[in-house]
Design a protein around this motif. Structure first.
Motif, PDB file in Angstrom:
ATOM      1  N   PHE A 339       0.861  -1.178   0.000  1.00  0.00           N
ATOM      2  CA  PHE A 339       0.000   0.000   0.000  1.00  0.00           C
ATOM      3  C   PHE A 339       0.903   1.235   0.000  1.00  0.00           C
ATOM      4  O   PHE A 339       2.045   1.189   0.443  1.00  0.00           O
ATOM      5  N   ASN A 344      -4.779   3.392   7.054  1.00  0.00           N
ATOM      6  CA  ASN A 344      -6.074   3.986   7.347  1.00  0.00           C
ATOM      7  C   ASN A 344      -7.146   2.898   7.358  1.00  0.00           C
ATOM      8  O   ASN A 344      -6.841   1.703   7.278  1.00  0.00           O
ATOM      9  N   ALA A 345      -8.386   3.308   7.448  1.00  0.00           N
ATOM     10  CA  ALA A 345      -9.484   2.341   7.550  1.00  0.00           C
ATOM     11  C   ALA A 345      -9.543   1.426   6.325  1.00  0.00           C
ATOM     12  O   ALA A 345      -9.778   0.215   6.464  1.00  0.00           O
ATOM     13  N   GLU A 346      -9.303   1.978   5.139  1.00  0.00           N
ATOM     14  CA  GLU A 346      -9.372   1.149   3.926  1.00  0.00           C
ATOM     15  C   GLU A 346      -8.268   0.108   3.908  1.00  0.00           C
ATOM     16  O   GLU A 346      -8.484  -1.051   3.535  1.00  0.00           O
ATOM     17  N   VAL A 347      -7.060   0.501   4.296  1.00  0.00           N
ATOM     18  CA  VAL A 347      -5.951  -0.458   4.369  1.00  0.00           C
ATOM     19  C   VAL A 347      -6.280  -1.561   5.367  1.00  0.00           C
ATOM     20  O   VAL A 347      -6.076  -2.755   5.105  1.00  0.00           O
ATOM     21  N   LYS A 349      -9.203  -2.599   6.445  1.00  0.00           N
ATOM     22  CA  LYS A 349     -10.283  -3.484   5.978  1.00  0.00           C
ATOM     23  C   LYS A 349      -9.763  -4.514   4.982  1.00  0.00           C
ATOM     24  O   LYS A 349     -10.232  -5.642   4.941  1.00  0.00           O
ATOM     25  N   GLN A 350      -8.749  -4.138   4.209  1.00  0.00           N
ATOM     26  CA  GLN A 350      -8.198  -5.065   3.222  1.00  0.00           C
ATOM     27  C   GLN A 350      -7.171  -6.026   3.816  1.00  0.00           C
ATOM     28  O   GLN A 350      -7.085  -7.185   3.400  1.00  0.00           O
ATOM     29  N   SER A 373      -8.831   4.690  13.153  1.00  0.00           N
ATOM     30  CA  SER A 373      -9.278   3.911  11.997  1.00  0.00           C
ATOM     31  C   SER A 373      -9.859   2.572  12.438  1.00  0.00           C
ATOM     32  O   SER A 373     -10.875   2.121  11.895  1.00  0.00           O
ATOM     33  N   ILE A 377     -13.886   1.259  11.906  1.00  0.00           N
ATOM     34  CA  ILE A 377     -14.356   0.047  11.218  1.00  0.00           C
ATOM     35  C   ILE A 377     -14.955  -0.962  12.191  1.00  0.00           C
ATOM     36  O   ILE A 377     -15.190  -2.116  11.831  1.00  0.00           O
TER      37      ILE A 377
END
Length: 401
Positions: A339, A344-347, A349-350, A373, A377
Motif C-alpha cells: 500500500f 487507514n481504515a481502507e488499508v 479493511k483489506q 481507523s 471500522i
C-alpha cells in the motif's frame, strides 16, 4: 481510607488542576531537582526538556483528583507507571521527597488559594496514592529479583554485536558480564538502559523494547538514531556513534504491561510504524517459534525502503506460520509496497484480520490515526492494545475528557 472532608476538598481542586496542573508540575520538578539533584540519575532528561514528564504528572494528579473517591479507577494507570518506576529504580524512600515538593509547588503556584485545608487534604491523599505505588512496585521488585536469572537494580552487559538494520536503526546484542542465564520475558516488554556519557554529571536512562524472541544468552534492543539536536538523540547518538562491541551498558530486568500471550489462538494483527516495529517483531518471532498455527497478520508502515528495518526477517518469520500474512505500507509513492500512503481504515479493511486482537506501536500521531481507523471500522476498544514510547500518561476517562 480518606475522610469525606478530604475527598470533598481534593475534588474541589479539580477545576484549578485542569488549568494550572502543568504549571504546578513544572515548578515541582524545578524545586525537586534543585534540592535533590541526585534524582537526575533516575529521570529522563529529554522528557524533562520537552515538557513531556511535566504533562504526564499533571495528567496523573488530575486523574487522581477526579477519582479520589474511587481510586480503583486509576489503578490501571498506576500499574503502567509502576512498570516504568521499577525499570528506573524508583524506591519507597523517594516518595516522601516527591510528596514534600509537590505540596510546595502547589503552594508556590496557587499562593493564598492553597489554604491549609487544601494542602492537608492533598498531603493525606498523596500518602494513600504513594502507598498504592509502593505496594505495587514492591511486588514488581520482588518478582524481578526472585525469578530465575533475575537481579536487583541494574546489571552490567557487554555489547557483543552491533548490527545495522536500516539507515536509522541499529541492533545491539547485549550479553551479561557475569555470563549467567537471563530471565525470560513476555514478548513486547522493554528494558531500561543506563549509561554515563563522558562529560555528563548524571547517568542517563532510556527504555528500549526487546527486539527478538527470548534466548538465555543475550538480549537484543534495536535503537533508532534520533537527531543529535533532539533531546531524545543524546543517548541514541552515543549508542550509535560512540559505543562499540566490547563496551558495557547497564540494564534492568525486562518489564512492561504491553505484551501478548503467544499461546492463545485467536487471530492477531500487529501494526507498527517506524521503530515501533521492535516489540511487534518480538511478538511475531515468538509466536512463530511456539504457536505456528495461530493466524497472525503483520502490518508495518515506513517512509521508504531505506528506513525500513527487519524487512527480510519479517518475511522469513511469517513464512513459518501456517496462516501468516505481512504487508508493508510505504509513505513515499513509487515504491514496491503493498500500500502507498498511510495505514487507514481502507488499508485495515483489506489487510487486517478483523476478528481478532490488535497490537499497535509507533509514534503517537501514528497510533492515534490507527486507533481511530480501527474504531471507525468497528473494532471495540478492549481488542486494541497499544504502547506509548515516553512517560506513562494518565489514561483519559469519560469524566476527565
Amino acid at each position: 481510607m480518606l475522610s469525606q472532608k478530604t475527598i470533598d476538598t481534593v475534588k474541589a481542586t479539580v477545576p484549578v488542576l485542569e488549568v494550572k496542573g502543568v504549571e504546578i508540575t513544572t515548578r515541582f520538578y524545578a524545586m525537586l531537582f534543585e534540592a535533590h539533584p541526585e534524582l537526575l540519575n533516575i529521570f529522563n532528561h529529554a522528557n524533562q526538556k520537552q515538557g513531556r514528564q511535566q504533562t504526564a504528572l499533571a495528567n496523573t494528579v488530575y486523574a487522581a483528583a477526579v477519582h479520589i473517591d474511587q481510586l480503583e479507577a486509576i489503578i490501571p494507570a498506576v500499574k503502567k507507571i509502576a512498570h516504568k518506576h521499577r525499570s528506573l529504580g524508583v524506591l519507597p524512600e523517594h516518595y516522601p521527597i516527591v510528596g514534600e515538593y509537590l505540596l510546595k509547588a502547589i503552594k508556590d503556584v496557587l499562593g493564598d488559594a492553597a489554604t491549609d485545608d487544601i494542602l492537608n487534604a492533598w498531603g493525606e491523599a498523596y500518602g494513600v496514592i504513594a502507598d498504592a505505588f509502593i505496594s505495587i512496585e514492591k511486588d514488581m521488585y520482588d518478582e524481578a529479583s526472585s525469578i530465575e536469572g533475575g537481579w536487583e537494580g541494574f546489571k552490567d552487559f557487554t555489547i557483543a554485536k552491533k548490527e545495522k538494520e536500516s539507515s536509522l536503526i541499529t541492533s545491539f546484542y547485549l550479553k551479561p558480564v557475569d555470563s549467567e542465564n537471563l530471565p525470560e520475558f513476555m514478548p513486547g516488554q522493554y528494558v531500561t538502559v543506563r549509561t554515563q556519557i563522558p562529560g555528563d554529571e548524571y547517568m542517563l536512562n532510556r527504555q528500549y523494547s526487546l527486539s527478538t524472541s527470548y534466548t538465555p544468552d543475550y538480549y537484543r534492543i534495536s535503537v533508532k538514531k534520533e537527531a543529535e539536536m533532539d533531546p531524545n538523540g543524546r543517548v541514541s547518538t552515543f549508542l550509535h556513534e560512540e559505543l562499540t562491541e566490547g563496551d558495557t551498558l547497564e540494564l534492568s530486568v525486562p518489564v512492561g504491561d504491553f505484551f501478548c500471550n503467544i499461546h492463545e489462538n485467536q487471530p492477531l494483527t500487529l501494526i507498527s510504524g517506524g521503530v515501533g516495529i521492535t516489540p511487534m517483531y518480538t511478538m511475531l518471532k515468538s509466536i512463530a517459534e511456539k504457536n505456528t498455527e495461530r493466524p497472525v497478520t503483520f502490518i508495518h508502515a515506513a517512509r521508504n525502503q531505506d528506513v525500513r528495518a527487519f524487512g527480510e526477517d519479517v518475511q522469513e518469520t511469517v513464512s513459518k506460520l501456517t496462516n501468516g500474512k505481512s504487508y508493508i505500507v510505504y509513505e513515499q509513492e513509487g515504491l514496491d509496497g503493498d500500500f502507498t500512503g498511510f495505514i487507514n481504515a481502507e488499508v485495515l479493511k483489506q489487510a487486517a484480520n478483523l476478528d481478532g486482537d490488535f497490537f499497535v506501536c509507533g509514534p503517537v500521531p501514528f497510533m492515534e490515526a490507527v486507533i481511530q481507523s480501527l474504531t471507525a471500522i468497528g473494532i471495540p476498544a478492549e481488542r486494541i492494545n497499544f504502547e506509548f514510547f515516553g512517560p506513562a500518561m494518565a489514561i483519559k476517562t469519560e469524566q476527565n475528557e
